[in-house]
Design an enzyme around this catalytic site. Structure first.
Site, short mmCIF file in Angstrom:
data_model
loop_
_atom_site.label_atom_id
_atom_site.label_comp_id
_atom_site.label_asym_id
_atom_site.label_seq_id
_atom_site.Cartn_x
_atom_site.Cartn_y
_atom_site.Cartn_z
N SER A 1 28.40 -12.99 17.23
CA SER A 1 27.46 -13.98 17.76
C SER A 1 27.82 -15.32 17.11
O SER A 1 28.99 -15.72 17.10
CB SER A 1 26.03 -13.54 17.45
OG SER A 1 25.09 -14.50 17.92
N TYR B 1 25.46 -21.73 25.53
CA TYR B 1 26.04 -21.02 24.37
C TYR B 1 24.92 -20.43 23.52
O TYR B 1 24.98 -19.26 23.11
CB TYR B 1 26.90 -21.99 23.55
CG TYR B 1 27.67 -21.35 22.42
CD1 TYR B 1 28.92 -20.77 22.64
CD2 TYR B 1 27.16 -21.33 21.12
CE1 TYR B 1 29.63 -20.19 21.60
CE2 TYR B 1 27.87 -20.75 20.07
CZ TYR B 1 29.11 -20.18 20.32
OH TYR B 1 29.81 -19.61 19.29
N LYS C 1 24.41 -16.44 22.83
CA LYS C 1 24.56 -15.86 21.49
C LYS C 1 23.25 -15.25 21.00
O LYS C 1 23.26 -14.27 20.24
CB LYS C 1 25.11 -16.91 20.52
CG LYS C 1 26.55 -17.34 20.83
CD LYS C 1 27.55 -16.18 20.75
CE LYS C 1 28.99 -16.63 20.85
NZ LYS C 1 29.97 -15.53 20.72
N1 LIG Z 1 35.05 -21.06 15.50
C1 LIG Z 1 33.79 -21.19 15.20
O1 LIG Z 1 33.38 -22.19 14.57
C2 LIG Z 1 32.78 -20.14 15.62
C3 LIG Z 1 31.49 -20.21 15.11
C4 LIG Z 1 30.56 -19.26 15.49
C5 LIG Z 1 30.93 -18.24 16.34
N2 LIG Z 1 32.19 -18.20 16.83
C6 LIG Z 1 32.52 -17.11 17.75
O2 LIG Z 1 33.66 -16.44 17.29
C7 LIG Z 1 34.27 -15.80 18.40
C8 LIG Z 1 35.77 -16.01 18.32
O3 LIG Z 1 36.04 -17.37 18.56
P1 LIG Z 1 37.15 -18.21 17.76
O4 LIG Z 1 36.42 -19.23 17.00
O5 LIG Z 1 38.07 -17.29 17.10
O6 LIG Z 1 37.82 -18.98 18.98
P2 LIG Z 1 39.26 -18.89 19.63
O7 LIG Z 1 39.20 -19.77 20.83
O8 LIG Z 1 40.29 -19.18 18.60
O9 LIG Z 1 39.38 -17.37 20.07
C9 LIG Z 1 38.64 -16.86 21.15
C10 LIG Z 1 39.58 -16.02 22.01
O10 LIG Z 1 38.81 -15.46 23.09
C11 LIG Z 1 39.65 -15.49 24.23
N3 LIG Z 1 38.87 -15.42 25.46
C12 LIG Z 1 38.11 -16.39 26.00
N4 LIG Z 1 37.60 -15.97 27.16
C13 LIG Z 1 38.06 -14.71 27.35
C14 LIG Z 1 37.88 -13.76 28.37
N5 LIG Z 1 37.14 -14.02 29.47
N6 LIG Z 1 38.48 -12.55 28.25
C15 LIG Z 1 39.26 -12.27 27.17
N7 LIG Z 1 39.46 -13.15 26.18
C16 LIG Z 1 38.86 -14.34 26.27
C17 LIG Z 1 40.39 -16.80 24.11
O11 LIG Z 1 41.55 -16.84 24.95
C18 LIG Z 1 40.71 -16.85 22.64
O12 LIG Z 1 41.97 -16.28 22.36
C19 LIG Z 1 33.62 -16.35 19.66
O13 LIG Z 1 32.72 -15.39 20.18
C20 LIG Z 1 32.87 -17.56 19.15
O14 LIG Z 1 31.74 -17.86 19.91
C21 LIG Z 1 33.13 -19.12 16.48
#
Ligand SMILES: NC(=O)c1ccc[n+]([C@@H]2O[C@H](COP(=O)([O-])OP(=O)(O)OC[C@H]3O[C@@H](n4cnc5c(N)ncnc54)[C@H](O)[C@@H]3O)[C@@H](O)[C@H]2O)c1
Length: 252
Positions: free
Chosen positions: A142, A156, A160
């Site tokens: 989340s 978003y 989440k």
């Molecule tokens: N980076 C942050 O600051 C942060 C903070 C809180 C939560 N998150 C959550 O962490 C999780 C991972 O994100 P991240 O930060 O590593 O970002 P990221 O963009 O580096 O990685 C996310 C990956 O998900 C893939 N993706 C997107 N849509 C997709 C789909 N329909 N089917 C399959 N793959 C798909 C993307 O291609 C990407 O490789 C997410 O759920 C994000 O909401 C991230």
């Protein structure tokens, strides 16, 4: 902490081509898991495969969109022997910090599809297998956007919050089957998610910026992956339905 907590185990990781999902896939493989990873980003999956193979391990990476039921079916069908010990729902996208009054249906539908419906479909597909086995773990990524309205746009934040609800429902309904479901709520993490994070509504972003001043540090993907891998392991056997924040104190 054991270095081989996942020996003989099978893990499915979505979003394995970048950021947190990539770090989870690499860490699980290093701990002995057979990792089935999926992502829409084939170049990212190639990088993940290379990292895992350079470490002397093997993984199965599949180009798949988790919003597409046929793709979800294809990924689940690739689980070796049909076995699944851990599902890590990591894939997700941001929403450009768009507030509800400026939100069109396409953005709402896309964000909900990736961040909530996709993870639900994966849970729905794997839980019957874990019920038969009498054990299994699900870790849903989340966000602190699942706990507060102050860090992202309306779609978003809604997605989440919804993912935390789904997690708690699974934890409650399937505990008797030996299944645990937990949610992780990262704060800021240095990943590729910026592609869907460029603000498009200045007044809304200015209001959200008030909370950004509370960020103490940016996390690295590995730091969130370590938490996910612990929650998914037997070491966390008594942790079910928990929502664990990893935000360096942002929401404190
Ligand atoms: N980076 C942050 O600051 C942060 C903070 C809180 C939560 N998150 C959550 O962490 C999780 C991972 O994100 P991240 O930060 O590593 O970002 P990221 O963009 O580096 O990685 C996310 C990956 O998900 C893939 N993706 C997107 N849509 C997709 C789909 N329909 N089917 C399959 N793959 C798909 C993307 O291609 C990407 O490789 C997410 O759920 C994000 O909401 C991230």
């Amino acid at each position: 902490m054991s270095e081989r907590r996942y020996a003989g185990r099978v893990a499915l990781v979505t979003g394995a081509g970048s950021g947190i999902g990539q770090a989870v896939a690499v860490q699980l493989a290093s701990e002995g898991a057979v990792v089935v990873g999926c992502d829409v980003d084939s170049d990212g999956l190639d990088l993940t495969t290379k990292q895992i193979e350079d470490d002397g391990h093997h993984a199965i990476m599949i180009i798949a969109d988790i919003t597409d039921q046929a793709d979800v079916d294809r990924v689940v069908a690739a689980l070796p022997g049909g076995r699944i010990d851990l599902l890590a729902n990591v894939a997700g996208i941001m929403d450009h910090f768009v507030p509800v009054t400026e939100l069109d249906d396409a953005l709402w539908d896309r964000v909900l599809a990736v961040n909530l419906t996709g993870p639900m479909r994966l849970c729905r597909a794997v839980i019957p297998r874990t019920r038969v086995a009498g054990a299994g773990s699900i870790v849903n990524v989340s966000s602190i956007g699942g706990l507060t309205g102050a860090v992202a746009g309306s779609a978003y934040v809604a997605s989440k919050h919804g993912l935390i609800g789904l997690t708690r429902s699974i934890a409650n309904l399937y505990a008797d089957d030996g299944i645990r479901a937990t949610a992780v709520c990262p704060g800021g993490v240095a990943t590729g998610i910026g592609a869907t994070a460029a603000p498009t509504v200045p007044w809304a972003y200015q209001r959200l910026e008030r909370s950004f001043g509370r960020i103490t540090r940016m996390a690295q993907p590995d730091e969130i992956a370590t938490l996910i891998c612990w929650l998914g392991s037997d070491e966390a056997v008594n942790v079910n339905g928990a929502v664990v924040t990893s935000d360096g104190g942002w929401t404190s």
